[in-house]
Design a protein around this motif. Structure first.
Motif, PDB file in Angstrom:
ATOM      1  N   LEU A 313       0.818  -1.212   0.000  1.00 19.78           N
ATOM      2  CA  LEU A 313       0.000   0.000   0.000  1.00 19.78           C
ATOM      3  C   LEU A 313       0.853   1.264   0.000  1.00 19.78           C
ATOM      4  CD1 LEU A 313      -2.958  -1.020   2.341  1.00 19.78           C
ATOM      5  CD2 LEU A 313      -2.731  -1.266  -0.140  1.00 19.78           C
ATOM      6  N   THR A 314       2.054   1.181   0.580  1.00 17.16           N
ATOM      7  CA  THR A 314       2.973   2.320   0.500  1.00 17.16           C
ATOM      8  C   THR A 314       3.375   2.589  -0.948  1.00 17.16           C
ATOM      9  OG1 THR A 314       3.841   1.928   2.718  1.00 17.16           O
ATOM     10  CG2 THR A 314       5.228   3.187   1.223  1.00 17.16           C
ATOM     11  N   LEU A 315       3.712   1.529  -1.678  1.00 18.53           N
ATOM     12  CA  LEU A 315       4.082   1.692  -3.084  1.00 18.53           C
ATOM     13  C   LEU A 315       2.882   2.103  -3.931  1.00 18.53           C
ATOM     14  CD1 LEU A 315       6.582  -1.260  -3.660  1.00 18.53           C
ATOM     15  CD2 LEU A 315       7.087   1.154  -3.271  1.00 18.53           C
ATOM     16  N   VAL A 316       1.716   1.582  -3.589  1.00 20.45           N
ATOM     17  CA  VAL A 316       0.508   1.973  -4.312  1.00 20.45           C
ATOM     18  C   VAL A 316       0.258   3.468  -4.152  1.00 20.45           C
ATOM     19  CG1 VAL A 316      -2.021   1.817  -4.209  1.00 20.45           C
ATOM     20  CG2 VAL A 316      -0.641  -0.259  -4.347  1.00 20.45           C
ATOM     21  N   GLN A 317       0.335   3.973  -2.932  1.00 22.65           N
ATOM     22  CA  GLN A 317       0.075   5.388  -2.711  1.00 22.65           C
ATOM     23  C   GLN A 317       1.124   6.266  -3.393  1.00 22.65           C
ATOM     24  OE1 GLN A 317      -0.729   6.274   1.410  1.00 22.65           O
ATOM     25  NE2 GLN A 317      -2.695   5.215   1.340  1.00 22.65           N
ATOM     26  N   ALA A 318       2.336   5.756  -3.555  1.00 19.66           N
ATOM     27  CA  ALA A 318       3.384   6.527  -4.224  1.00 19.66           C
ATOM     28  C   ALA A 318       3.100   6.728  -5.704  1.00 19.66           C
ATOM     29  CB  ALA A 318       4.732   5.836  -4.056  1.00 19.66           C
ATOM     30  N   GLN A 319       2.253   5.888  -6.282  1.00 21.07           N
ATOM     31  CA  GLN A 319       1.998   5.988  -7.720  1.00 21.07           C
ATOM     32  C   GLN A 319       1.110   7.181  -8.083  1.00 21.07           C
ATOM     33  OE1 GLN A 319       3.982   3.818  -9.374  1.00 21.07           O
ATOM     34  NE2 GLN A 319       4.434   3.200  -7.262  1.00 21.07           N
ATOM     35  N   TYR A 320       0.433   7.773  -7.097  1.00 24.81           N
ATOM     36  CA  TYR A 320      -0.477   8.878  -7.391  1.00 24.81           C
ATOM     37  C   TYR A 320       0.253  10.116  -7.933  1.00 24.81           C
ATOM     38  CZ  TYR A 320      -4.482   6.674  -5.027  1.00 24.81           C
ATOM     39  OH  TYR A 320      -5.523   5.849  -4.680  1.00 24.81           O
ATOM     40  N   SER A 321       1.472  10.357  -7.457  1.00 25.57           N
ATOM     41  CA  SER A 321       2.193  11.571  -7.849  1.00 25.57           C
ATOM     42  C   SER A 321       3.659  11.261  -8.075  1.00 25.57           C
ATOM     43  CB  SER A 321       2.068  12.637  -6.753  1.00 25.57           C
ATOM     44  OG  SER A 321       2.987  13.690  -6.961  1.00 25.57           O
ATOM     45  N   LYS A 322       4.217  11.783  -9.149  1.00 29.04           N
ATOM     46  CA  LYS A 322       5.645  11.590  -9.436  1.00 29.04           C
ATOM     47  C   LYS A 322       6.520  12.140  -8.317  1.00 29.04           C
ATOM     48  CE  LYS A 322       5.467  14.019 -13.302  1.00 29.04           C
ATOM     49  NZ  LYS A 322       4.111  14.650 -13.270  1.00 29.04           N
ATOM     50  N   HIS A 323       6.012  13.140  -7.583  1.00 27.02           N
ATOM     51  CA  HIS A 323       6.791  13.724  -6.501  1.00 27.02           C
ATOM     52  C   HIS A 323       6.877  12.799  -5.290  1.00 27.02           C
ATOM     53  CE1 HIS A 323       6.965  17.373  -8.800  1.00 27.02           C
ATOM     54  NE2 HIS A 323       5.652  17.365  -8.920  1.00 27.02           N
ATOM     55  N   SER A 324       6.077  11.735  -5.296  1.00 26.21           N
ATOM     56  CA  SER A 324       6.176  10.717  -4.246  1.00 26.21           C
ATOM     57  C   SER A 324       7.185   9.626  -4.593  1.00 26.21           C
ATOM     58  CB  SER A 324       4.801  10.074  -4.008  1.00 26.21           C
ATOM     59  OG  SER A 324       3.880  11.004  -3.504  1.00 26.21           O
ATOM     60  N   PHE A 325       7.679   9.611  -5.821  1.00 23.35           N
ATOM     61  CA  PHE A 325       8.627   8.568  -6.209  1.00 23.35           C
ATOM     62  C   PHE A 325       9.896   8.583  -5.355  1.00 23.35           C
ATOM     63  CE2 PHE A 325       7.344   7.615 -10.927  1.00 23.35           C
ATOM     64  CZ  PHE A 325       6.054   7.352 -10.511  1.00 23.35           C
ATOM     65  N   PRO A 326      10.571   9.746  -5.169  1.00 29.52           N
ATOM     66  CA  PRO A 326      11.826   9.719  -4.407  1.00 29.52           C
ATOM     67  C   PRO A 326      11.675   9.226  -2.962  1.00 29.52           C
ATOM     68  CG  PRO A 326      11.730  11.687  -5.747  1.00 29.52           C
ATOM     69  CD  PRO A 326      10.367  11.060  -5.811  1.00 29.52           C
ATOM     70  N   PRO A 327      10.723   9.726  -2.153  1.00 30.00           N
ATOM     71  CA  PRO A 327      10.627   9.191  -0.798  1.00 30.00           C
ATOM     72  C   PRO A 327      10.233   7.721  -0.770  1.00 30.00           C
ATOM     73  CG  PRO A 327       8.833  10.748  -1.222  1.00 30.00           C
ATOM     74  CD  PRO A 327       9.799  10.870  -2.353  1.00 30.00           C
ATOM     75  N   ALA A 328       9.398   7.276  -1.704  1.00 32.72           N
ATOM     76  CA  ALA A 328       9.025   5.861  -1.733  1.00 32.72           C
ATOM     77  C   ALA A 328      10.219   4.988  -2.108  1.00 32.72           C
ATOM     78  CB  ALA A 328       7.886   5.648  -2.726  1.00 32.72           C
ATOM     79  N   ALA A 329      11.009   5.442  -3.086  1.00 33.72           N
ATOM     80  CA  ALA A 329      12.195   4.674  -3.481  1.00 33.72           C
ATOM     81  C   ALA A 329      13.233   4.653  -2.369  1.00 33.72           C
ATOM     82  CB  ALA A 329      12.798   5.269  -4.751  1.00 33.72           C
TER      83      ALA A 329
END
Length: 512
Positions: A313-329
Motif C-alpha cells: 500500500l505504501t508503493l501503491v500510494q506513491a503511484q499517485y504523484s511523481k513527486h512521491s517517487f523519491p521518498p518511496a524509493a
C-alpha cells in the motif's frame, strides 16, 4: 391570508403554464418557505485547520439529515471554507472537491492561491461533505479490514479470514453510523451542494473536482443541470458505471503506472537506490522484500507492524504523484538494506491510511454490488495474477455484506448539461484512461484534455502549464474547446539534483 394568496397564485399558474413550469414554481415556493434556505453562513478564521489555512475563511451551514424528509427537525452540519479574491468582488463561486469519495476538502482551495487568474475572479469554496471532516461524521470505529490479512495468501483459511473481516467491516460501519449512515450518499450530497449554491447567492456554480470529485460533479450536473456553469472533472472515475466496476480497474491502472513509470525510474537511479539496473530487477527486489515482510514484519516504534500489506500500500500510494517517487524509493532502498535488522529502517515508516468510513458509506450505498464470497475470491485471483501489485486487493469487499438502502441514482448522460471539461493523464493509476474515455463517450457534449506521457492523479493546479491555461480559459473566460485536446505531460523528478520531497497536497484522502 398568505395561504390564500399562494393557492390563487398556483391556480393561475396552472391555467397558463405547462406542467413542468408549474412544478418548478411549486418547488420554488417550498424552497422559500424552508428554514434551511433562509440561513446565512457566518464566515470567520479557520481555527481548526493547520497554519496553511490562514488565507481561508471557514463557516458551517445546516442541511436536512435526509432530504426526503427535510422538515422532520433532524439536521446535520456541513463545514466549508472559502478563498476570496484579494481585491474586488468575486464574479462567481467555484466549488471544489478532492475525491475520496467523501474526503474532507476545506484545505483544497489553498492549492489555487498562486493561480491568480482564477482567484482574482472567483471565490474558491472548499467543502467537507456530509459524513467527513468537520461536518457531521459517519464512523467505522477505527476498524480496518485491509490490515488483517495478506490477500496474496490464497489458502482456504486466509481467504475465509479476508471475507470474514470484510463482513465485520460492513457491520462495524453500519452499526456505528446508524441511521445517518444510510443517507450518506451522492444523491443527498448533491442536494447539500445545491443548498450551498443558494446560500452563496449564486444562480449557477462552477466546479473543480478530482477523482471521486468527478463522480460528484457529474451527478450534481445530472440532478441540477440548470445550475451548472463551468465544470472541470480532473482524473475521472468512470462515473457512468458502478463503484464496483471502478474499483475493479485499480489493478490495471496501478500496475501500468508501476511498470511503465516507477520501476524504470528507480532503475535509472540505481546509483542512488541500489535496487537494480533494469525495471525487472527492481520488480524482483520488490517481490523479495515483500516475501521477507510476509514472513517477518518490522515492528515500528509505536508497536505496530509494518507488513507485506503495508509495503504494497505504501508503493501503491506513491503511484499517485511523481513527486512521491523519491521518498518511496528511498524507503524501498532502506527496507532492502535493513530487513534483517529492521530497527534502522523503521524510523520514518508509516502505515498507509485506511479507507474512510465515508468512502464505504458512499460506495456501498450509491450503486449495486454483485457477487458473494465465491465470486469475490475468483475475481481476486483473476485480477491478482494479472496485476500483482494491487490486483488481489478488494477494497470494496465490505459492500458485498452491506445492507444497502433503497436508492436509484439518476443516470449521468450529460443531456441538457452545458459542456463539461474533463482532464485525464494517460497512465493515471487510480482512475485509468479507459474508464475516463468510456465516461467521456457517454456524457454528451463533454470535452477531454488528454495529458500524454503522464501518470499523475490530479493535474490542474499542480504545474502543468498547458492544462492550467486551458482550464482557466474555460472557467474564467468561458472558452469551451471546440474539440478534444492533448497536452504534454511533465518530466519525472531527478533525485540527484533537486530536493524531491512530496509537497503536493493530498488529493486522495481515501482512494479515489
Amino acid at each position: 391570508m398568505r395561504r390564500l394568496v399562494l393557492t390563487v397564485s398556483t391556480a393561475l399558474l396552472a391555467a397558463t403554464l405547462p406542467a413542468q413550469a408549474l412544478a418548478q414554481e411549486q418547488t420554488r415556493e417550498q424552497v422559500q418557505a424552508s428554514p434551511h434556505f433562509a440561513q446565512t453562513i457566518a464566515w470567520g478564521p479557520c481555527t481548526d485547520l493547520p497554519p496553511p489555512a490562514a488565507a481561508l475563511e471557514c463557516g458551517t451551514y445546516r442541511a436536512p439529515q435526509d432530504w426526503r424528509t427535510p422538515g422532520n427537525g433532524k439536521d446535520i452540519t456541513i463545514a466549508v471554507s472559502r478563498l476570496k479574491p484579494k481585491s474586488g468582488q468575486a464574479r462567481g463561486s467555484v466549488l471544489t472537491n478532492p475525491g475520496g469519495p467523501g474526503g474532507p476538502g476545506r484545505l483544497l482551495p489553498i492549492v489555487y492561491e498562486s493561480r491568480s487568474k482564477l482567484v482574482d475572479n472567483f471565490e474558491i469554496i472548499g467543502i467537507d461533505p456530509r459524513g467527513t471532516g468537520a461536518s457531521t461524521n459517519v464512523t467505522c470505529a477505527n476498524f480496518d479490514f485491509l490490515s488483517l490479512a495478506d490477500p496474496r495468501d490464497r489458502s482456504r483459511a486466509n481467504v475465509k479470514l479476508l471475507y470474514d473481516a470484510a463482513e465485520l467491516q460492513a457491520t462495524a460501519c453500519q452499526h456505528h453510523s446508524g441511521e445517518f449512515g444510510k443517507v450518506v450518499n451522492t444523491e443527498q450530497t448533491v442536494k447539500d451542494l445545491d443548498l450551498l449554491r443558494h446560500l452563496l447567492g449564486r444562480e449557477k456554480i462552477s466546479w473543480i473536482g478530482y477523482s471521486g470529485g468527478t463522480w460528484m460533479g457529474a451527478y450534481y450536473a445530472t440532478y441540477f443541470p440548470n445550475r451548472v456553469d463551468k465544470f472541470v472533472l480532473d482524473s475521472n472515475t468512470e462515473f457512468t458505471t458502478t463503484f464496483q466496476d471502478i474499483f475493479d480497474e485499480f489493478g490495471r491502472g496501478f500496475e501500468r503506472r508501476f511498470r511503465v513509470d516507477f520501476l524504470p525510474w528507480v532503475a535509472k537511479y540505481d546509483s542512488l537506490y541500489h535496487l537494480g539496473t533494469t525495471p525487472e530487477q527492481v520488480r524482483q527486489k520488490y517481490e523479495e522484500i515483500r516475501a521477507k515482510l510476509a514472513e517477518t514484519p518490522i515492528q515500528l516504534p509505536d508497536g505496530s507492524l509494518f507488513t507485506s500489506v503495508a509495503f504494497d500500500l505504501t508503493l501503491v500510494q506513491a503511484q499517485y504523484s511523481k513527486h512521491s517517487f523519491p521518498p518511496a524509493a528511498a524507503l524501498f532502498s532502506r527496507l532492502d538494506q535493513n530487513t534483517a535488522t529492521a530497527s534502522a529502517a523503521s524510523a520514518d515508516i508509516r502505515y498507509p491510511d485506511a479507507p474512510t468510513a465515508t468512502l464505504y458509506a458512499i460506495t456501498c450505498n450509491d450503486t449495486r454490488f454483485k457477487g458473494g464470497r465465491g465470486y469475490l475470491a475468483e475475481e481476486a485471483e483473476r485480477l491478482g495474477r494479472q496485476y500483482p501489485l494491487i490486483g488481489y486487493y478488494q477494497i470494496l469487499a465490505p459492500c458485498a455484506f452491506w445492507n444497502r438502502p433503497p436508492l436509484q441514482l439518476k443516470t449521468p448522460t450529460g443531456k441538457g448539461v452545458p459542456p463539461v471539461l474533463m482532464v485525464q493523464s494517460v497512465r493515471d493509476p487510480a482512475t485509468p484512461l479507459e474508464g475516463a474515455q468510456r465516461a467521456h463517450e457517454k456524457f454528451a457534449d463533454s470535452r477531454m484534455i488528454t495529458v500524454a506521457d503522464e501518470g499523475d492523479h490530479g493535474i490542474y493546479g499542480f504545474g502543468n502549464p498547458c492544462v492550467d491555461d486551458l482550464v482557466e480559459s474555460f472557467i474564467v473566460d468561458g472558452k469551451v474547446p471546440p474539440k478534444d485536446i492533448t497536452c504534454p505531460g511533465m518530466p519525472l523528478p531527478d533525485p540527484t539534483t533537486t530536493t524531491t520531497l512530496d509537497t503536493k497536497p493530498s488529493l486522495v484522502p481515501g482512494w479515489l
